[in-house]
Design a protein around this motif. Structure first.
Motif, PDB file in Angstrom:
ATOM      1  N   ALA A 187       0.800  -1.197  -0.118  1.00 38.74           N
ATOM      2  CA  ALA A 187      -0.067  -0.118   0.027  1.00 38.74           C
ATOM      3  C   ALA A 187       0.756   1.048   0.109  1.00 38.74           C
ATOM      4  N   GLN A 188       2.108   1.292   0.582  1.00 31.01           N
ATOM      5  CA  GLN A 188       3.125   2.111   0.706  1.00 31.01           C
ATOM      6  C   GLN A 188       3.976   2.393  -0.775  1.00 31.01           C
ATOM      7  N   GLY A 189       3.495   1.087  -1.654  1.00 32.00           N
ATOM      8  CA  GLY A 189       4.038   1.611  -3.174  1.00 32.00           C
ATOM      9  C   GLY A 189       5.378   0.850  -3.264  1.00 32.00           C
ATOM     10  N   ILE A 190       5.862  -0.275  -2.059  1.00 37.06           N
ATOM     11  CA  ILE A 190       7.040  -0.843  -1.972  1.00 37.06           C
ATOM     12  C   ILE A 190       6.957  -2.180  -2.762  1.00 37.06           C
ATOM     13  N   GLY A 191       7.768  -2.502  -3.531  1.00 31.72           N
ATOM     14  CA  GLY A 191       7.636  -3.489  -4.285  1.00 31.72           C
ATOM     15  C   GLY A 191       9.051  -4.281  -4.977  1.00 31.72           C
ATOM     16  N   LEU A 192       8.801  -4.808  -5.959  1.00 31.39           N
ATOM     17  CA  LEU A 192       9.979  -5.560  -6.436  1.00 31.39           C
ATOM     18  C   LEU A 192      11.149  -4.599  -6.771  1.00 31.39           C
ATOM     19  N   GLY A 193      12.305  -5.124  -6.175  1.00 32.00           N
ATOM     20  CA  GLY A 193      13.652  -4.418  -5.967  1.00 32.00           C
ATOM     21  C   GLY A 193      13.876  -3.031  -5.131  1.00 32.00           C
ATOM     22  N   ASP A 194      12.786  -2.819  -4.599  1.00 36.43           N
ATOM     23  CA  ASP A 194      12.819  -1.615  -3.563  1.00 36.43           C
ATOM     24  C   ASP A 194      13.808  -2.389  -2.404  1.00 36.43           C
ATOM     25  N   ARG A 195      14.405  -1.384  -1.778  1.00 34.28           N
ATOM     26  CA  ARG A 195      15.010  -1.608  -0.660  1.00 34.28           C
ATOM     27  C   ARG A 195      14.342  -0.908   0.537  1.00 34.28           C
ATOM     28  N   VAL A 196      14.329  -1.918   1.821  1.00 33.81           N
ATOM     29  CA  VAL A 196      13.682  -1.397   2.955  1.00 33.81           C
ATOM     30  C   VAL A 196      14.639  -1.677   3.976  1.00 33.81           C
ATOM     31  N   ALA A 197      15.092  -0.352   4.604  1.00 36.31           N
ATOM     32  CA  ALA A 197      16.080  -0.350   5.844  1.00 36.31           C
ATOM     33  C   ALA A 197      15.406  -0.884   7.007  1.00 36.31           C
ATOM     34  N   LEU A 198      16.116  -1.274   8.077  1.00 33.63           N
ATOM     35  CA  LEU A 198      15.707  -1.463   9.155  1.00 33.63           C
ATOM     36  C   LEU A 198      16.942  -1.261  10.113  1.00 33.63           C
ATOM     37  N   LEU A 199      16.648  -0.333  11.197  1.00 30.48           N
ATOM     38  CA  LEU A 199      17.467   0.005  12.353  1.00 30.48           C
ATOM     39  C   LEU A 199      16.589  -0.410  13.647  1.00 30.48           C
ATOM     40  N   ALA A 200      16.978  -1.503  14.133  1.00 32.45           N
ATOM     41  CA  ALA A 200      15.998  -1.861  15.344  1.00 32.45           C
ATOM     42  C   ALA A 200      16.721  -2.965  15.945  1.00 32.45           C
ATOM     43  N   PRO A 201      16.427  -3.009  17.423  1.00 30.53           N
ATOM     44  CA  PRO A 201      17.053  -4.253  18.056  1.00 30.53           C
ATOM     45  C   PRO A 201      16.573  -5.532  17.683  1.00 30.53           C
ATOM     46  N   ASN A 202      17.193  -6.543  17.936  1.00 33.53           N
ATOM     47  CA  ASN A 202      16.469  -8.027  17.590  1.00 33.53           C
ATOM     48  C   ASN A 202      15.256  -8.230  18.211  1.00 33.53           C
ATOM     49  N   GLY A 203      14.392  -8.964  17.345  1.00 35.54           N
ATOM     50  CA  GLY A 203      12.928  -9.141  17.913  1.00 35.54           C
ATOM     51  C   GLY A 203      12.232  -9.779  16.661  1.00 35.54           C
ATOM     52  N   VAL A 204      10.976 -10.182  17.227  1.00 45.05           N
ATOM     53  CA  VAL A 204      10.157 -11.001  16.213  1.00 45.05           C
ATOM     54  C   VAL A 204       9.848  -9.976  14.906  1.00 45.05           C
ATOM     55  N   HIS A 205       9.753  -8.568  15.211  1.00 45.29           N
ATOM     56  CA  HIS A 205       9.519  -7.702  14.026  1.00 45.29           C
ATOM     57  C   HIS A 205      10.443  -7.665  13.261  1.00 45.29           C
ATOM     58  N   ASN A 206      11.611  -8.278  13.250  1.00 43.61           N
ATOM     59  CA  ASN A 206      13.088  -8.241  12.365  1.00 43.61           C
ATOM     60  C   ASN A 206      12.342  -9.367  11.234  1.00 43.61           C
ATOM     61  N   PHE A 207      12.033 -10.634  11.907  1.00 44.60           N
ATOM     62  CA  PHE A 207      11.483 -11.641  11.013  1.00 44.60           C
ATOM     63  C   PHE A 207      10.429 -11.282  10.195  1.00 44.60           C
TER      64      PHE A 207
END
Length: 97
Positions: free
Chosen positions: A62-82
Motif C-alpha cells: 500500500a506504501q508503493g514498496i515492491g519488486l527491487g525496492d530496498r527497505v532499511a531496518l534499524l532496530a534491536p533484535n525481535g520478532v519484528h525483524n523476522f
C-alpha cells in the motif's frame, strides 16, 4: 526518479520465485511453535507469523514498496525483524538490516 523511470526499473527485474516457508509451515502445522522470544516472553505459532507477515506485506504494498525496492531496518533484535524480512520477500523488496 520519475514515475516512468520507476516502472521501467521495476519491469526490468525478473521476479524470482521464492519458497515461503512461513506460509508452508502455517498450512501444514499452523499451531506449532515457530518462535519463542525469551526476552519478551512471547510465543508465536506459524499461523501467527504468517498473519503478521501477510499484514505487513499488505502495508508495504500500500506504501508503493515492491519488486527491487530496498527497505532499511534499524532496530534491536525481535520478532519484528523476522516479520519484516518475510514481508519484504513477499512483495519482492530487499531488506537492508
Amino acid at each position: 526518479m520519475s514515475t516512468s523511470d520507476e516502472s521501467t526499473r521495476r519491469s526490468a527485474h525478473a521476479a524470482i520465485p521464492l519458497f515461503d516457508w512461513t506460509a508452508s509451515h502455517a498450512q501444514r502445522a499452523p499451531e506449532q511453535l515457530a518462535i519463542h522470544d525469551l526476552s519478551a516472553q512471547q510465543r508465536y505459532t506459524y499461523a501467527e507469523l504468517d498473519r503478521r507477515a501477510r499484514q505487513l506485506a499488505a502495508h508495504l504494498h500500500a506504501q508503493g514498496i515492491g519488486l527491487g525496492d530496498r527497505v532499511a531496518l534499524l532496530a534491536p533484535n525481535g520478532v519484528h525483524n523476522f516479520d519484516l524480512q518475510t514481508a519484504c520477500a513477499r512483495v519482492g523488496a530487499i531488506l537492508v538490516p
